[in-house]
Each structure stands twice: as structure tokens, then as C-alpha cells.
Design a protein around this motif. Sequence first.
Motif, PDB file in Angstrom:
ATOM      1  N   SER A 213       3.541  -4.731   1.617  1.00  7.62           N
ATOM      2  CA  SER A 213       3.268  -3.331   1.924  1.00  7.62           C
ATOM      3  C   SER A 213       2.012  -2.863   1.193  1.00  7.62           C
ATOM      4  O   SER A 213       1.772  -3.262   0.059  1.00  7.62           O
ATOM      5  CB  SER A 213       4.463  -2.476   1.477  1.00  7.62           C
ATOM      6  OG  SER A 213       4.135  -1.118   1.456  1.00  7.62           O
ATOM      7  N   PRO A 214       1.218  -1.974   1.825  1.00  6.89           N
ATOM      8  CA  PRO A 214       0.053  -1.421   1.130  1.00  6.89           C
ATOM      9  C   PRO A 214       0.439  -0.564  -0.080  1.00  6.89           C
ATOM     10  O   PRO A 214      -0.362  -0.364  -0.975  1.00  6.89           O
ATOM     11  CB  PRO A 214      -0.636  -0.550   2.189  1.00  6.89           C
ATOM     12  CG  PRO A 214      -0.084  -0.991   3.486  1.00  6.89           C
ATOM     13  CD  PRO A 214       1.270  -1.563   3.219  1.00  6.89           C
ATOM     14  N   GLU A 215       1.683  -0.084  -0.113  1.00  6.41           N
ATOM     15  CA  GLU A 215       2.139   0.758  -1.212  1.00  6.41           C
ATOM     16  C   GLU A 215       2.713  -0.050  -2.375  1.00  6.41           C
ATOM     17  O   GLU A 215       3.206   0.515  -3.347  1.00  6.41           O
ATOM     18  CB  GLU A 215       3.217   1.750  -0.734  1.00  6.41           C
ATOM     19  CG  GLU A 215       2.684   2.823   0.190  1.00  6.41           C
ATOM     20  CD  GLU A 215       2.600   2.344   1.639  1.00  6.41           C
ATOM     21  OE1 GLU A 215       3.428   1.511   2.057  1.00  6.41           O
ATOM     22  OE2 GLU A 215       1.686   2.783   2.347  1.00  6.41           O
ATOM     23  N   ALA A 216       2.666  -1.366  -2.298  1.00  2.00           N
ATOM     24  CA  ALA A 216       3.251  -2.225  -3.337  1.00  2.00           C
ATOM     25  C   ALA A 216       2.577  -1.978  -4.679  1.00  2.00           C
ATOM     26  O   ALA A 216       1.360  -1.827  -4.766  1.00  2.00           O
ATOM     27  CB  ALA A 216       3.110  -3.685  -2.950  1.00  2.00           C
ATOM     28  N   ASP A 217       3.391  -1.924  -5.736  1.00  2.00           N
ATOM     29  CA  ASP A 217       2.885  -1.789  -7.100  1.00  2.00           C
ATOM     30  C   ASP A 217       2.473  -3.183  -7.574  1.00  2.00           C
ATOM     31  O   ASP A 217       3.321  -4.040  -7.829  1.00  2.00           O
ATOM     32  CB  ASP A 217       3.982  -1.206  -7.997  1.00  2.00           C
ATOM     33  CG  ASP A 217       3.508  -0.966  -9.414  1.00  2.00           C
ATOM     34  OD1 ASP A 217       2.539  -1.633  -9.859  1.00  2.00           O
ATOM     35  OD2 ASP A 217       4.101  -0.118 -10.094  1.00  2.00           O
TER      36      ASP A 217
ATOM     37  N   GLY B  76      -4.786 -15.483 -15.461  1.00  2.00           N
ATOM     38  CA  GLY B  76      -5.504 -14.239 -15.192  1.00  2.00           C
ATOM     39  C   GLY B  76      -5.237 -13.779 -13.774  1.00  2.00           C
ATOM     40  O   GLY B  76      -4.788 -14.553 -12.937  1.00  2.00           O
ATOM     41  N   THR B  77      -5.497 -12.505 -13.542  1.00  2.00           N
ATOM     42  CA  THR B  77      -5.320 -11.953 -12.197  1.00  2.00           C
ATOM     43  C   THR B  77      -6.499 -11.065 -11.838  1.00  2.00           C
ATOM     44  O   THR B  77      -7.208 -10.567 -12.704  1.00  2.00           O
ATOM     45  CB  THR B  77      -4.027 -11.121 -12.076  1.00  2.00           C
ATOM     46  OG1 THR B  77      -4.073 -10.065 -13.026  1.00  2.00           O
ATOM     47  CG2 THR B  77      -2.793 -11.971 -12.290  1.00  2.00           C
ATOM     48  N   ASP B  78      -6.677 -10.898 -10.566  1.00  2.00           N
ATOM     49  CA  ASP B  78      -7.700 -10.011 -10.020  1.00  2.00           C
ATOM     50  C   ASP B  78      -7.142  -9.460  -8.719  1.00  2.00           C
ATOM     51  O   ASP B  78      -6.073  -9.868  -8.268  1.00  2.00           O
ATOM     52  CB  ASP B  78      -8.990 -10.790  -9.772  1.00  2.00           C
ATOM     53  CG  ASP B  78     -10.221  -9.893  -9.700  1.00  2.00           C
ATOM     54  OD1 ASP B  78     -10.084  -8.653  -9.823  1.00  2.00           O
ATOM     55  OD2 ASP B  78     -11.327 -10.424  -9.514  1.00  2.00           O
ATOM     56  N   THR B  79      -7.842  -8.532  -8.122  1.00  2.00           N
ATOM     57  CA  THR B  79      -7.412  -7.990  -6.836  1.00  2.00           C
ATOM     58  C   THR B  79      -8.504  -8.202  -5.798  1.00  2.00           C
ATOM     59  O   THR B  79      -9.670  -8.389  -6.130  1.00  2.00           O
ATOM     60  CB  THR B  79      -7.091  -6.482  -6.934  1.00  2.00           C
ATOM     61  OG1 THR B  79      -8.248  -5.788  -7.415  1.00  2.00           O
ATOM     62  CG2 THR B  79      -5.922  -6.229  -7.859  1.00  2.00           C
ATOM     63  N   ASP B  80      -8.102  -8.186  -4.542  1.00  2.00           N
ATOM     64  CA  ASP B  80      -9.014  -8.371  -3.422  1.00  2.00           C
ATOM     65  C   ASP B  80      -8.639  -7.365  -2.345  1.00  2.00           C
ATOM     66  O   ASP B  80      -7.528  -7.422  -1.807  1.00  2.00           O
ATOM     67  CB  ASP B  80      -8.901  -9.800  -2.888  1.00  2.00           C
ATOM     68  CG  ASP B  80      -9.846 -10.086  -1.739  1.00  2.00           C
ATOM     69  OD1 ASP B  80     -10.885  -9.413  -1.631  1.00  2.00           O
ATOM     70  OD2 ASP B  80      -9.546 -11.003  -0.946  1.00  2.00           O
ATOM     71  N   GLU B  81      -9.535  -6.435  -2.058  1.00  2.00           N
ATOM     72  CA  GLU B  81      -9.312  -5.447  -0.992  1.00  2.00           C
ATOM     73  C   GLU B  81      -9.395  -6.181   0.338  1.00  2.00           C
ATOM     74  O   GLU B  81     -10.435  -6.708   0.701  1.00  2.00           O
ATOM     75  CB  GLU B  81     -10.363  -4.347  -1.056  1.00  2.00           C
ATOM     76  CG  GLU B  81     -10.360  -3.536  -2.335  1.00  2.00           C
ATOM     77  CD  GLU B  81      -9.114  -2.699  -2.511  1.00  2.00           C
ATOM     78  OE1 GLU B  81      -8.579  -2.194  -1.502  1.00  2.00           O
ATOM     79  OE2 GLU B  81      -8.661  -2.574  -3.655  1.00  2.00           O
ATOM     80  N   VAL B  82      -8.284  -6.224   1.060  1.00  2.00           N
ATOM     81  CA  VAL B  82      -8.233  -6.985   2.306  1.00  2.00           C
ATOM     82  C   VAL B  82      -8.673  -6.113   3.471  1.00  2.00           C
ATOM     83  O   VAL B  82      -9.703  -6.355   4.069  1.00  2.00           O
ATOM     84  CB  VAL B  82      -6.817  -7.559   2.538  1.00  2.00           C
ATOM     85  CG1 VAL B  82      -6.762  -8.334   3.835  1.00  2.00           C
ATOM     86  CG2 VAL B  82      -6.409  -8.431   1.374  1.00  2.00           C
ATOM     87  N   ALA B  83      -7.880  -5.101   3.810  1.00  2.00           N
ATOM     88  CA  ALA B  83      -8.210  -4.204   4.917  1.00  2.00           C
ATOM     89  C   ALA B  83      -7.168  -3.105   5.006  1.00  2.00           C
ATOM     90  O   ALA B  83      -6.010  -3.309   4.633  1.00  2.00           O
ATOM     91  CB  ALA B  83      -8.264  -4.968   6.240  1.00  2.00           C
ATOM     92  N   PHE B  84      -7.573  -1.971   5.488  1.00  2.00           N
ATOM     93  CA  PHE B  84      -6.667  -0.857   5.775  1.00  2.00           C
ATOM     94  C   PHE B  84      -5.796  -0.490   4.576  1.00  2.00           C
ATOM     95  O   PHE B  84      -4.596  -0.228   4.707  1.00  2.00           O
ATOM     96  CB  PHE B  84      -5.777  -1.167   6.995  1.00  2.00           C
ATOM     97  CG  PHE B  84      -6.560  -1.572   8.207  1.00  2.00           C
ATOM     98  CD1 PHE B  84      -7.355  -0.658   8.876  1.00  2.00           C
ATOM     99  CD2 PHE B  84      -6.521  -2.874   8.664  1.00  2.00           C
ATOM    100  CE1 PHE B  84      -8.086  -1.028   9.984  1.00  2.00           C
ATOM    101  CE2 PHE B  84      -7.251  -3.255   9.779  1.00  2.00           C
ATOM    102  CZ  PHE B  84      -8.034  -2.318  10.436  1.00  2.00           C
ATOM    103  N   GLY B  85      -6.374  -0.514   3.389  1.00  2.00           N
ATOM    104  CA  GLY B  85      -5.644  -0.131   2.191  1.00  2.00           C
ATOM    105  C   GLY B  85      -4.780  -1.214   1.597  1.00  2.00           C
ATOM    106  O   GLY B  85      -4.117  -1.012   0.588  1.00  2.00           O
ATOM    107  N   LEU B  86      -4.770  -2.395   2.195  1.00  2.00           N
ATOM    108  CA  LEU B  86      -3.968  -3.497   1.676  1.00  2.00           C
ATOM    109  C   LEU B  86      -4.785  -4.275   0.646  1.00  2.00           C
ATOM    110  O   LEU B  86      -5.915  -4.667   0.912  1.00  2.00           O
ATOM    111  CB  LEU B  86      -3.534  -4.431   2.805  1.00  2.00           C
ATOM    112  CG  LEU B  86      -2.577  -5.548   2.434  1.00  2.00           C
ATOM    113  CD1 LEU B  86      -1.279  -4.976   1.866  1.00  2.00           C
ATOM    114  CD2 LEU B  86      -2.272  -6.396   3.645  1.00  2.00           C
ATOM    115  N   THR B  87      -4.204  -4.469  -0.521  1.00  2.00           N
ATOM    116  CA  THR B  87      -4.857  -5.186  -1.605  1.00  2.00           C
ATOM    117  C   THR B  87      -4.055  -6.425  -1.953  1.00  2.00           C
ATOM    118  O   THR B  87      -2.844  -6.352  -2.180  1.00  2.00           O
ATOM    119  CB  THR B  87      -4.972  -4.280  -2.851  1.00  2.00           C
ATOM    120  OG1 THR B  87      -5.697  -3.099  -2.500  1.00  2.00           O
ATOM    121  CG2 THR B  87      -5.684  -4.989  -3.975  1.00  2.00           C
ATOM    122  N   ALA B  88      -4.728  -7.565  -1.985  1.00  2.00           N
ATOM    123  CA  ALA B  88      -4.080  -8.822  -2.359  1.00  2.00           C
ATOM    124  C   ALA B  88      -4.252  -9.044  -3.854  1.00  2.00           C
ATOM    125  O   ALA B  88      -5.206  -8.560  -4.470  1.00  2.00           O
ATOM    126  CB  ALA B  88      -4.701  -9.985  -1.600  1.00  2.00           C
TER     127      ALA B  88
END
Length: 88
Positions: A14-18, A38-50
Motif C-alpha cells: 500500500s502507498p500508505e505503508a509505514d 542499510g536501507t534507502d527508499t525509491d519513489e516508484v510511482a503514484f505515491g508508492l515508495t519501495a
Amino acid sequence: MGKVAAVLKVMPDSPEADLDELQERLSESLPEGAKINGTDTDEVAFGLTALLATVIVPDDAGGTEAVEDAFGNVEGVESVSVEEVGRI
């Protein structure tokens, strides 16, 4: 035996996932001998972040498969894919 560093792309369901909670659940699910480096984030699309997790695992026959399976069974995970792998 050597070690392998792998970047795994974890897609939340879900795009709302913490992502902080998701990262904690991923850490708790790791098989013996593996650790998140380590971790990082990747903006995928439509507010969804991996979530991109760099995982260190022993260099044995299974490679990253045990970690992929463990991450795939975590609540809130839609999919897991290997982005990069390298020996360290």
C-alpha cells in the motif's frame, strides 16, 4: 566462506505503508547469518515508495533466496526483487 551484499527492492502492499515499521518487521524476519546493512527508499510511482534494503548474507549455495523468502512472508510486503548482488 565469504559474504555477499545484495540490494533487495521491497514493494509495500500500500502507498500508505509505514516504511519504518516495515523495515522493523523485515529485520525481525531475517534468517540466521543475515543482516541488514542499510536501507534507502525509491519513489516508484503514484505515491508508492519501495524500500531498498542492503543485506549481507553468507556466500553459500542458497545465496539470497532465504532472505527473499523471509521478506516475501512479512505482513505488508507485496513483492521482493534482487536489484544488485556482489561479493565482499
